[in-house]
Write an enzyme that holds these catalytic residues in place. Structure first.
Site: not given
Length: 232
Positions: A189-191
């Site tokens: 989970g990240s960007r």
């Protein structure tokens, strides 16, 4: 083509970084089966999810000078003008920025948005707040790349999220990379933020879904005076 080969063709390969995690989940599932069968089935579902998380499907990247492709799968959460982080060395003026949020269900293998030379790689430790928040660009753990192209320098930043604790890079400074080539991944989970040169023609809007290595985010050569988007 046989039925077995047809099924096999629909299953994406797993990136090698995922094997230790998948093995750990599988081992835990066996232990849970021994403790209580329903827990074992829960562990099996989590093992399948882990395998899907580390999938590394083949992508078909459009090839033409001047286009910028998505570096990550996910939802385009922000399209704005923002001051790039100081470690990128991209100046002190706001630049066009496209942010792509990756949920725990997206493929997390990251691909280069452009072809060029990697001039700089800068890692910075930080916090782990929600990657969808704008301040995550400044506060969260991140790993940054600056890629020089004939159309200017492009910054690509891997930003850790709430439960991401490990950013993995596959490249080094001075290396030449092609658009759509793998350069790293972020676990769980990240960007991704992409900083583009001034006056770059952006071709996406907030809320769109991006496919790493395939979705065209911008075009340096397109004389486009702007466009509008309509949600369905």
């Amino acid at each position: 083509m046989s039925i077995a080969n047809s099924i096999r063709a629909q299953i994406p390969p797993i990136h090698q970084e995922g094997y230790p995690f998948i093995g750990g989940f599988a081992l835990a599932s066996l232990i849970l089966f021994w403790i209580w069968t329903p827990l074992g089935w829960l562990g099996t579902l989590l093992t399948i999810w882990c395998a899907l998380f580390f999938r590394d499907p083949v992508r078909v990247t459009p090839v033409r000078d001047g286009i910028v492709v998505a570096p990550a799968d996910g939802r385009i959460s922000m399209v704005t003008q923002a001051l790039p982080p100081a470690e990128l060395g991209l100046g002190d003026r706001p630049l066009p920025r496209i942010s792509i949020f990756m949920s725990v269900f997206n493929c997390h293998v990251n691909r280069s948005p452009v072809s060029g030379r990697i001039d700089r790689i800068a890692y910075r430790p930080g916090t782990f707040i929600n990657a969808e928040l704008d301040k995550a660009s400044e506060d969260n753990e991140r790993n940054s790349l600056v890629i020089s192209t004939p159309n200017g320098r492009v910054g690509v930043i891997q930003i850790a999220g709430l439960i991401a604790r490990r950013i993995v890079s596959f490249v080094r400074e001075g290396q030449t990379i092609g658009a759509g080539e793998r350069f790293g991944l972020i676990r769980f989970g990240s960007r991704l933020d992409v900083y583009l040169p001034e006056r770059t023609n952006l071709l996406v809007a907030e809320g769109q879904t991006a496919v790493a290595g395939e979705t065209v985010l911008a075009d340096f050569r397109l004389a486009d005076q702007g466009r509008t988007y309509r949600p369905d």
